[in-house]
Design an enzyme around this catalytic site. Structure first.
Site, mmCIF file in Angstrom:
data_model
loop_
_atom_site.group_PDB
_atom_site.id
_atom_site.type_symbol
_atom_site.label_atom_id
_atom_site.label_comp_id
_atom_site.label_asym_id
_atom_site.label_seq_id
_atom_site.Cartn_x
_atom_site.Cartn_y
_atom_site.Cartn_z
ATOM 1 N N ARG A 181 0.807 -1.229 0.000
ATOM 2 C CA ARG A 181 0.000 0.000 0.000
ATOM 3 C C ARG A 181 0.841 1.281 0.000
ATOM 4 O O ARG A 181 0.438 2.304 0.536
ATOM 5 C CB ARG A 181 -0.967 0.014 1.180
ATOM 6 C CG ARG A 181 -1.949 -1.137 1.190
ATOM 7 C CD ARG A 181 -2.926 -0.906 0.076
ATOM 8 N NE ARG A 181 -4.095 -1.761 0.219
ATOM 9 C CZ ARG A 181 -4.528 -2.543 -0.738
ATOM 10 N NH1 ARG A 181 -3.894 -2.591 -1.884
ATOM 11 N NH2 ARG A 181 -5.604 -3.267 -0.560
ATOM 12 N N SER A 182 2.000 1.217 -0.633
ATOM 13 C CA SER A 182 2.891 2.381 -0.671
ATOM 14 C C SER A 182 2.572 3.334 -1.813
ATOM 15 O O SER A 182 3.103 4.446 -1.840
ATOM 16 C CB SER A 182 4.342 1.910 -0.799
ATOM 17 O OG SER A 182 4.520 1.210 -2.021
ATOM 18 N N GLY A 183 1.753 2.895 -2.766
ATOM 19 C CA GLY A 183 1.432 3.711 -3.928
ATOM 20 C C GLY A 183 2.170 3.292 -5.180
ATOM 21 O O GLY A 183 2.176 4.013 -6.172
ATOM 22 N N LYS A 184 2.797 2.123 -5.160
ATOM 23 C CA LYS A 184 3.611 1.700 -6.301
ATOM 24 C C LYS A 184 2.784 1.445 -7.563
ATOM 25 O O LYS A 184 3.212 1.803 -8.662
ATOM 26 C CB LYS A 184 4.492 0.503 -5.953
ATOM 27 C CG LYS A 184 3.769 -0.718 -5.476
ATOM 28 C CD LYS A 184 4.745 -1.717 -4.847
ATOM 29 C CE LYS A 184 3.983 -2.865 -4.226
ATOM 30 N NZ LYS A 184 3.150 -2.468 -3.094
ATOM 31 N N HIS A 206 -8.250 -1.350 -9.044
ATOM 32 C CA HIS A 206 -7.228 -1.260 -10.091
ATOM 33 C C HIS A 206 -7.886 -1.007 -11.449
ATOM 34 O O HIS A 206 -7.421 -0.171 -12.219
ATOM 35 C CB HIS A 206 -6.384 -2.540 -10.140
ATOM 36 C CG HIS A 206 -5.295 -2.574 -9.135
ATOM 37 N ND1 HIS A 206 -3.987 -2.331 -9.451
ATOM 38 C CD2 HIS A 206 -5.309 -2.830 -7.801
ATOM 39 C CE1 HIS A 206 -3.234 -2.429 -8.364
ATOM 40 N NE2 HIS A 206 -4.019 -2.736 -7.351
ATOM 41 N N GLU A 245 -4.210 -11.484 -18.282
ATOM 42 C CA GLU A 245 -4.134 -12.078 -16.947
ATOM 43 C C GLU A 245 -3.312 -13.350 -17.059
ATOM 44 O O GLU A 245 -3.814 -14.382 -17.513
ATOM 45 C CB GLU A 245 -5.535 -12.360 -16.412
ATOM 46 C CG GLU A 245 -6.339 -11.089 -16.224
ATOM 47 C CD GLU A 245 -7.730 -11.340 -15.683
ATOM 48 O OE1 GLU A 245 -7.882 -11.360 -14.444
ATOM 49 O OE2 GLU A 245 -8.641 -11.518 -16.501
#
Length: 175
Positions: free
Chosen positions: A12-15, A51, A63
């Site tokens: 959840r760091s924004g990557k 997403h 996928e």
């Protein structure tokens, strides 16, 4: 030489958002989702929906964890999200969780992936989790995963033209 960018960061760091921004102005990106289908999980379905809602409608979707053929063929840019799930699903497919001594088979897949990454004719951005900065996992399988994840990130990083690290929504170039 194609532009190859690795975007690293913690959970959840924004990557993923940082990776999407790198390709936001490109109309024909192929978004490569490596997570698979976690049918029945409301939490997973919510993640996938978030997403999807951020991606332009013009972007395609693949996928798969079979990344090498995508990297080896010419085409539009790829956004691979993410290498962490690729590793986990590759370990599943190769039955490494049941037999940790089979780690060499995963190492071969990492080498194969890195070769395709290094020579791809496409612009490519990949997202991956930085899992080695935490505590040492208590069990051998999780330690093996952490070690293989570190090897995968290092191998792909060294074959990249740009490596970015995200933390708290900020993106820092690594040199």
């Amino acid at each position: 030489m194609a532009d190859r960018t690795l975007v690293l960061g913690g959970a959840r760091s924004g990557k993923s958002i940082a990776a999407e921004r790198l390709l936001a102005d490109v109309p024909d990106v192929v978004y490569v989702a490596t997570g698979g289908d976690d049918a029945g999980s409301a939490e997973w379905a919510d993640r996938v929906a978030k997403h999807r809602s951020r991606r332009p409608a013009s972007w395609g979707l693949a996928e798969t964890i079979d990344l090498v053929p995508l990297l080896e063929t010419p085409g539009p840019p790829l956004l691979i999200d993410c290498l962490t799930l690729w590793l986990s699903r590759t370990m599943d497919a190769l039955q490494v969780w049941e037999s940790l001594g089979r780690a060499d088979v995963v190492e071969q897949q990492i080498t194969r992936l890195a070769g395709a990454w290094s020579s791809t004719p496409r612009r490519v951005v990949a997202v991956s989790n930085d899992v080695g900065s935490g505590i040492v996992p208590a069990d051998p399988a999780t330690r093996l995963f952490r070690d293989l994840m570190g090897r995968l990130n290092t191998t792909i990083s060294l074959a990249s033209t740009q490596v970015l690290w995200t933390i708290a929504g900020r993106t820092i170039p690594l040199t």
